[in-house]
Design an enzyme around this catalytic site. Structure first.
Site, PDB file in Angstrom:
ATOM      1  N   SER A  12       0.848  -1.188   0.000  1.00  0.00           N
ATOM      2  CA  SER A  12       0.000   0.000   0.000  1.00  0.00           C
ATOM      3  C   SER A  12       0.895   1.254   0.000  1.00  0.00           C
ATOM      4  O   SER A  12       2.041   1.217  -0.457  1.00  0.00           O
ATOM      5  CB  SER A  12      -0.915  -0.061   1.225  1.00  0.00           C
ATOM      6  OG  SER A  12      -1.825   1.007   1.231  1.00  0.00           O
ATOM      7  N   LYS A  39      -5.074   3.226  -3.326  1.00  0.00           N
ATOM      8  CA  LYS A  39      -4.448   2.522  -2.190  1.00  0.00           C
ATOM      9  C   LYS A  39      -5.422   2.400  -1.009  1.00  0.00           C
ATOM     10  O   LYS A  39      -5.388   1.396  -0.285  1.00  0.00           O
ATOM     11  CB  LYS A  39      -3.155   3.227  -1.768  1.00  0.00           C
ATOM     12  CG  LYS A  39      -2.048   3.219  -2.828  1.00  0.00           C
ATOM     13  CD  LYS A  39      -1.449   1.839  -3.063  1.00  0.00           C
ATOM     14  CE  LYS A  39      -0.134   1.904  -3.832  1.00  0.00           C
ATOM     15  NZ  LYS A  39       0.460   0.593  -4.131  1.00  0.00           N
TER      16      LYS A  39
HETATM   17  P1  NAP Z   1       8.486   0.185  -9.436  1.00  0.00           P
HETATM   18  O1  NAP Z   1       9.873  -0.348  -9.431  1.00  0.00           O
HETATM   19  O2  NAP Z   1       8.070   0.967 -10.622  1.00  0.00           O
HETATM   20  O3  NAP Z   1       7.473  -1.021  -9.165  1.00  0.00           O
HETATM   21  C1  NAP Z   1       6.245  -1.166  -9.789  1.00  0.00           C
HETATM   22  C2  NAP Z   1       6.275  -2.467 -10.560  1.00  0.00           C
HETATM   23  O4  NAP Z   1       4.955  -2.741 -11.027  1.00  0.00           O
HETATM   24  C3  NAP Z   1       7.185  -2.415 -11.779  1.00  0.00           C
HETATM   25  O5  NAP Z   1       8.030  -3.559 -11.793  1.00  0.00           O
HETATM   26  C4  NAP Z   1       6.227  -2.410 -12.934  1.00  0.00           C
HETATM   27  O6  NAP Z   1       6.802  -3.106 -14.050  1.00  0.00           O
HETATM   28  C5  NAP Z   1       5.033  -3.152 -12.376  1.00  0.00           C
HETATM   29  N1  NAP Z   1       3.781  -2.780 -13.029  1.00  0.00           N
HETATM   30  C6  NAP Z   1       3.309  -1.525 -13.263  1.00  0.00           C
HETATM   31  N2  NAP Z   1       2.142  -1.589 -13.897  1.00  0.00           N
HETATM   32  C7  NAP Z   1       1.866  -2.910 -14.068  1.00  0.00           C
HETATM   33  C8  NAP Z   1       0.796  -3.620 -14.659  1.00  0.00           C
HETATM   34  N3  NAP Z   1      -0.237  -2.963 -15.213  1.00  0.00           N
HETATM   35  N4  NAP Z   1       0.824  -4.968 -14.644  1.00  0.00           N
HETATM   36  C9  NAP Z   1       1.870  -5.641 -14.085  1.00  0.00           C
HETATM   37  N5  NAP Z   1       2.910  -5.025 -13.521  1.00  0.00           N
HETATM   38  C10 NAP Z   1       2.905  -3.673 -13.512  1.00  0.00           C
HETATM   39  O7  NAP Z   1       8.240   1.147  -8.186  1.00  0.00           O
HETATM   40  P2  NAP Z   1       8.466   1.046  -6.594  1.00  0.00           P
HETATM   41  O8  NAP Z   1       8.685   2.440  -6.180  1.00  0.00           O
HETATM   42  O9  NAP Z   1       9.434   0.008  -6.233  1.00  0.00           O
HETATM   43  O10 NAP Z   1       6.995   0.632  -6.094  1.00  0.00           O
HETATM   44  C11 NAP Z   1       6.660  -0.682  -5.684  1.00  0.00           C
HETATM   45  C12 NAP Z   1       5.424  -0.676  -4.804  1.00  0.00           C
HETATM   46  O11 NAP Z   1       5.706   0.064  -3.593  1.00  0.00           O
HETATM   47  C13 NAP Z   1       4.208  -0.009  -5.412  1.00  0.00           C
HETATM   48  O12 NAP Z   1       3.046  -0.708  -5.011  1.00  0.00           O
HETATM   49  C14 NAP Z   1       4.222   1.382  -4.790  1.00  0.00           C
HETATM   50  O13 NAP Z   1       2.950   1.980  -4.785  1.00  0.00           O
HETATM   51  C15 NAP Z   1       4.706   1.046  -3.397  1.00  0.00           C
HETATM   52  N6  NAP Z   1       5.301   2.178  -2.657  1.00  0.00           N
HETATM   53  C16 NAP Z   1       6.518   2.664  -3.046  1.00  0.00           C
HETATM   54  C17 NAP Z   1       7.136   3.654  -2.288  1.00  0.00           C
HETATM   55  C18 NAP Z   1       8.515   4.150  -2.629  1.00  0.00           C
HETATM   56  O14 NAP Z   1       9.126   4.897  -1.863  1.00  0.00           O
HETATM   57  N7  NAP Z   1       9.080   3.754  -3.753  1.00  0.00           N
HETATM   58  C19 NAP Z   1       6.482   4.190  -1.168  1.00  0.00           C
HETATM   59  C20 NAP Z   1       5.220   3.689  -0.828  1.00  0.00           C
HETATM   60  C21 NAP Z   1       4.651   2.675  -1.578  1.00  0.00           C
HETATM   61  P3  NAP Z   1       6.365  -2.797 -15.574  1.00  0.00           P
HETATM   62  O15 NAP Z   1       6.260  -1.301 -15.703  1.00  0.00           O
HETATM   63  O16 NAP Z   1       7.452  -3.420 -16.362  1.00  0.00           O
HETATM   64  O17 NAP Z   1       5.050  -3.485 -15.749  1.00  0.00           O
END
Ligand code: NAP
Ligand code: COA
Length: 275
Positions: free
Chosen positions: A148, A166
């Site tokens: 989330s 979320k």
């Molecule tokens: P990220 O590397 O961009 O991770 C998102 C992943 O989801 C990517 O591997 C992307 O790959 C995949 N994705 C996106 N759309 C998709 C779809 N329609 N079908 C299947 N796969 C899909 O970013 P992240 O920052 O590590 O985020 C990971 C999770 O943590 C997310 O749920 C985000 O909301 C949560 N989050 C992150 C942070 C932070 O600080 N980074 C903070 C709070 C929450 P493709 O584009 O190749 O499909």
């Protein structure tokens, strides 16, 4: 630091963990922590190159890996991905719903399709995964982890789409915990704070303002993908066997500040883009 420092290395031996969006970032970090504890891993995403590179990283732990290109918005594609993972690795014990999309956009400039796109990936995508995983999770008395975000329970500027998606995930998690507890299935959410080196942090936070961010976080550091991997391993482990329906915030205490610092930074980032 991987969880092997703290947990027995065979904690998830013979178990199967499926991570949606497992090709990068936090989700890949979560997958690696399960791999380090002996699990077989399945990942899906939309980009074959990313999946191939991540699968190679995961195999370095000596784990069996199944990687499938599937968009979580496409329920049939997910169903096929889960069948393939089941055939190759056995029924899943842990489902991690991590696939997500995010960008900063003022509500008055966000199109209906922009709003829908994020809700479809995050919320509908998590439902599609949950629904298609049911029979396997029922068989294993497995567990679901939703990734989330703080936007689920606190308003953040230019995140109307993400907040809606979320918040929906966290309420879905509670409904699933309520309904599927009788099958032995647990469901919990993890809320990551700002996690170093990730796409999410890049999109939402200005690197020039990093010192300000760190000084404001009670634990005085940004998070790592392993911080989230450790929380995930704990929540999926027998140590957490009576924990279900919970939102576990893993953010160094950042939520205690409210969202004012984020809002200011986001405003500056959007402003800089328009110049
Ligand atoms: P990220 O590397 O961009 O991770 C998102 C992943 O989801 C990517 O591997 C992307 O790959 C995949 N994705 C996106 N759309 C998709 C779809 N329609 N079908 C299947 N796969 C899909 O970013 P992240 O920052 O590590 O985020 C990971 C999770 O943590 C997310 O749920 C985000 O909301 C949560 N989050 C992150 C942070 C932070 O600080 N980074 C903070 C709070 C929450 P493709 O584009 O190749 O499909
Ligand atoms: N600001 C406003 N609207 C935006 C936008 C932005 N920065 N980026 C995309 N949109 C809108 C598009 O304009 C489009 O709406 P429209 O048809 O009314 O013009 C809609 O969103 C869909 O865009 P599209 O590029 O077709 O979506 P996609 O399904 O290919 O990609 C995204 C999904 C937009 C979420 C993309 O950023 C993505 O793939 N993200 C995954 C990685 C990620 O976000 N990681 C961080 C996780 S925290």
């Amino acid at each position: 630091m991987l969880v092997t420092q703290y947990f027995p290395r065979d904690l998830f031996k013979g178990k199967t963990v499926f991570v949606t969006g497992g090709g990068s970032g936090i989700n890949l970090g979560v997958a690696k922590n399960f791999a380090a504890l002996g699990a077989n891993i399945a990942i899906c995403g939309r980009t074959q190159d990313k999946l191939d590179a991540s699968a190679a990283d995961l195999r370095a732990f000596g784990t069996e890996v199944c990687s499938v290109r599937a968009d979580v918005r496409d329920s049939d594609a997910l169903e096929a991905a889960f069948e393939k993972a089941n055939a190759e690795l056995g029924p899943m014990d842990v489902l991690v719903c991590g696939a997500a999309g995010n960008f900063l956009a003022p509500a008055e400039k966000l199109s209906a399709n922009g709003f829908k796109t994020v809700v479809d990936i995050d919320l509908l995508g998590s439902f599609n995964a949950t629904r298609n995983a049911f029979e396997q999770l029922k068989e294993t008395r497995g567990t679901i982890l939703y990734i989330s975000a703080g936007m689920a329970y606190m308003p953040h500027a230019f995140q109307v789409h993400v907040g809606a998606a979320k918040a929906g995930i966290d309420m879905m998690m509670k409904n699933i915990a309520l309904e599927w507890g009788r099958f032995g299935i647990r469901a919990n959410s993890i809320v990551p704070g700002p996690i170093e080196g990730t796409e999410g942090l890049k999109r939402l936070s200005d690197p020039a303002e990093k010192a300000k961010l760190i000084n404001a976080i009670p634990l005085r550091r940004t998070g790592t993908v392993d911080d989230i991997g450790q929380a995930a391993a704990f929540l999926a482990s027998p140590l957490a066997s009576y924990i279900t329906g919970c939102v576990v915030v893993c953010d160094g205490g950042q939520n205690l500040l409210g969202s004012a610092l984020f809002n200011l930074g986001a405003e500056q980032m959007l402003h800089a883009r328009q110049e």
